[in-house]
Design a protein around this motif. Structure first.
Motif, short mmCIF file in Angstrom:
data_model
loop_
_atom_site.label_atom_id
_atom_site.label_comp_id
_atom_site.label_asym_id
_atom_site.label_seq_id
_atom_site.Cartn_x
_atom_site.Cartn_y
_atom_site.Cartn_z
N GLU A 237 17.62 -25.26 -25.91
CA GLU A 237 18.16 -26.44 -26.59
C GLU A 237 18.18 -27.64 -25.66
OE1 GLU A 237 21.99 -24.83 -27.65
OE2 GLU A 237 22.95 -25.70 -25.86
N ILE A 238 18.22 -28.81 -26.26
CA ILE A 238 18.35 -30.07 -25.52
C ILE A 238 19.53 -30.83 -26.10
CG2 ILE A 238 17.25 -32.25 -24.88
CD1 ILE A 238 14.55 -30.90 -25.24
N THR B 223 11.75 -24.04 -29.23
CA THR B 223 11.23 -22.68 -29.32
C THR B 223 10.43 -22.32 -28.06
OG1 THR B 223 9.37 -23.57 -30.58
CG2 THR B 223 11.18 -22.61 -31.83
N LYS B 224 10.01 -21.07 -27.97
CA LYS B 224 9.41 -20.55 -26.74
C LYS B 224 8.19 -21.32 -26.25
CE LYS B 224 8.20 -16.28 -24.36
NZ LYS B 224 7.10 -16.91 -23.58
N PRO B 225 7.23 -21.69 -27.12
CA PRO B 225 6.08 -22.45 -26.60
C PRO B 225 6.51 -23.75 -25.91
CG PRO B 225 5.61 -21.63 -28.78
CD PRO B 225 7.06 -21.38 -28.55
N THR B 226 7.49 -24.43 -26.50
CA THR B 226 7.99 -25.67 -25.91
C THR B 226 8.77 -25.38 -24.63
OG1 THR B 226 8.17 -26.59 -28.14
CG2 THR B 226 9.31 -27.77 -26.38
N ILE B 227 9.56 -24.31 -24.63
CA ILE B 227 10.33 -23.91 -23.44
C ILE B 227 9.38 -23.64 -22.27
CG2 ILE B 227 11.78 -22.10 -22.47
CD1 ILE B 227 13.09 -21.84 -25.25
N ASP B 228 8.30 -22.93 -22.55
CA ASP B 228 7.35 -22.59 -21.48
C ASP B 228 6.71 -23.85 -20.89
OD1 ASP B 228 7.88 -19.94 -21.88
OD2 ASP B 228 6.13 -19.56 -23.15
N VAL C 32 19.59 -30.29 -30.17
CA VAL C 32 18.36 -29.95 -30.90
C VAL C 32 17.76 -28.70 -30.26
CG1 VAL C 32 17.84 -32.24 -31.78
CG2 VAL C 32 17.08 -31.63 -29.49
N PRO C 33 17.38 -27.72 -31.08
CA PRO C 33 16.81 -26.47 -30.53
C PRO C 33 15.34 -26.64 -30.17
CG PRO C 33 17.00 -26.32 -32.91
CD PRO C 33 17.58 -27.65 -32.54
N SER D 90 19.05 -33.10 -16.97
CA SER D 90 20.24 -32.26 -16.86
C SER D 90 20.71 -31.71 -18.20
CB SER D 90 21.38 -33.06 -16.22
OG SER D 90 21.67 -34.23 -17.00
N ASN D 91 20.21 -32.29 -19.28
CA ASN D 91 20.63 -31.85 -20.61
C ASN D 91 19.65 -30.90 -21.28
OD1 ASN D 91 22.98 -33.37 -20.47
ND2 ASN D 91 22.05 -35.18 -21.40
N VAL D 92 18.64 -30.48 -20.51
CA VAL D 92 17.69 -29.49 -21.02
C VAL D 92 18.15 -28.10 -20.59
CG1 VAL D 92 15.30 -28.68 -20.96
CG2 VAL D 92 15.79 -31.14 -20.89
N ASN D 93 18.44 -27.25 -21.55
CA ASN D 93 18.90 -25.89 -21.27
C ASN D 93 17.82 -24.91 -21.73
OD1 ASN D 93 20.20 -23.34 -21.20
ND2 ASN D 93 22.19 -24.33 -21.36
#
Length: 321
Positions: A189-190, A208-213, A205-206, A181-184
């Motif tokens: 950010e998390i 980036t796009k590769p991690t977001i994907d 903590v921020p 629930s804390n992953v946006n």
């Protein structure tokens, strides 16, 4: 069983130190119980509390017997440090963690008047070079990722874990405490809840796009699991620290990486790469969750050494010589 005598009345001297009037003899065990009672009022994480007990058990194993406030000496602790370094072959960082715990314990005993001599002042953490923080090269991380079978759930999860460790620079305890629930993903950010961080302070903590994907795909896979945590076992339970450590270690061996492959090495690696890529130390300190700049400064020093090497190699002055 011998009945323990009750502590006698305490008085205050002109200083803040408490002294026992005609004090009873206290064993190390009895003093440690008092110390831990005080520590448990500080709101420390359960894992930290458990580590205090583990470190004390390690000391007791070395001593071989319970001792008292009248016969414990600085030589006992100096011998313990030497035993950890030379007999057990423990890493200096591990030795220092255990030493700091015992110094805090003995400092408490002296402050309370259980021990007359401030022996904690005569055994201290050993000095370690400022450049001993091990980190990976990009090629080494690529080798580790290459041996992961991400067609399987556990493999894909572990790949995501590596990306998150490098991107967010979190500690292993913070990683395992992350909530879905804390992953946006929209904000990238998390949110780390205070109870899940080492400093007991919440932070963001921020990512980036590769991690977001990768996280987006991973969250879709685990959406039917009931557990609120982000990283789960194949049957939907919260993953523990040991599982992550063992998996990373095995990947390192499979990839032929000679360095220690652990969550903390990924944290060191991410921090060093951040500085090398032009990141500023103040935002790095905030991301790492350091309370002061002393630890963050080590990454800057490591980066400076690398810059000097590159400068010697590529300086325009070389064209004149």
């Amino acid at each position: 069983m011998q009945k323990k005598s009750k502590p006698k009345l305490k008085i205050r001297t002109g200083s803040k130190k408490e002294t026992l009037v005609d004090s009873d003899i206290l064993t190390l065990d009895e003093m440690f119980v008092k110390f831990m009672t005080a520590k448990q009022t500080e709101g420390l994480a359960p894992r930290t509390i458990n580590e205090y007990y583990q470190h004390y058990d390690n000391l007791k194993d070395f001593l071989g017997q319970d001792m008292t406030n009248e016969n414990i000496t600085v030589e006992d602790f100096q011998g313990y440090i030497g035993f950890m370094l030379h007999d057990k072959g423990l890493a200096p960082m591990t030795v220092n963690i255990r030493t700091r715990t015992m110094r805090a314990f003995i400092r408490y005993c002296h402050k309370k008047g259980f021990i007359d001599t401030p022996i904690h002042e005569d055994f201290k953490p050993i000095k370690t070079p400022s450049d001993t923080l091990e980190s990976f090269t990009p090629d080494e991380v690529k080798k580790i990722l290459s041996v992961i079978d991400d067609s399987m759930y556990t493999g894909f999860r572990n790949k995501v874990i590596i990306y998150v460790l490098l991107d967010t620079l979190v500690r292993i305890s913070e990683l395992c405490a992350m909530k879905r629930s804390n992953v946006n993903l929209e904000k990238g950010e998390i949110y780390l809840e205070a109870m899940g961080t080492k400093t007991r302070k919440a932070r963001i903590v921020p990512i980036t796009k590769p991690t977001i994907d990768l996280l987006k795909e991973y969250l879709e896979i685990i959406e039917d699991f009931d557990d609120e945590h982000l990283f789960l076992t194949y049957d939907g339970h919260e993953i523990n620290h040991a599982t992550v450590r063992i998996n990373l270690r095995d990947y390192g061996k499979g990839a032929g990486v000679k360095k220690r492959v652990s969550p903390h090495t990924f944290r060191h690696t991410g921090a060093l790469w951040y500085i090398k890529n032009g990141g500023d130390p103040f935002s790095l300190q905030k991301t790492l969750g350091h309370s002061d700049m002393s630890m963050t400064r080590k990454y800057i020093q490591m980066s400076d050494m690398d810059i000097q090497g590159q400068h010697k190699k590529f300086s325009p002055i070389n064209n004149l010589v």
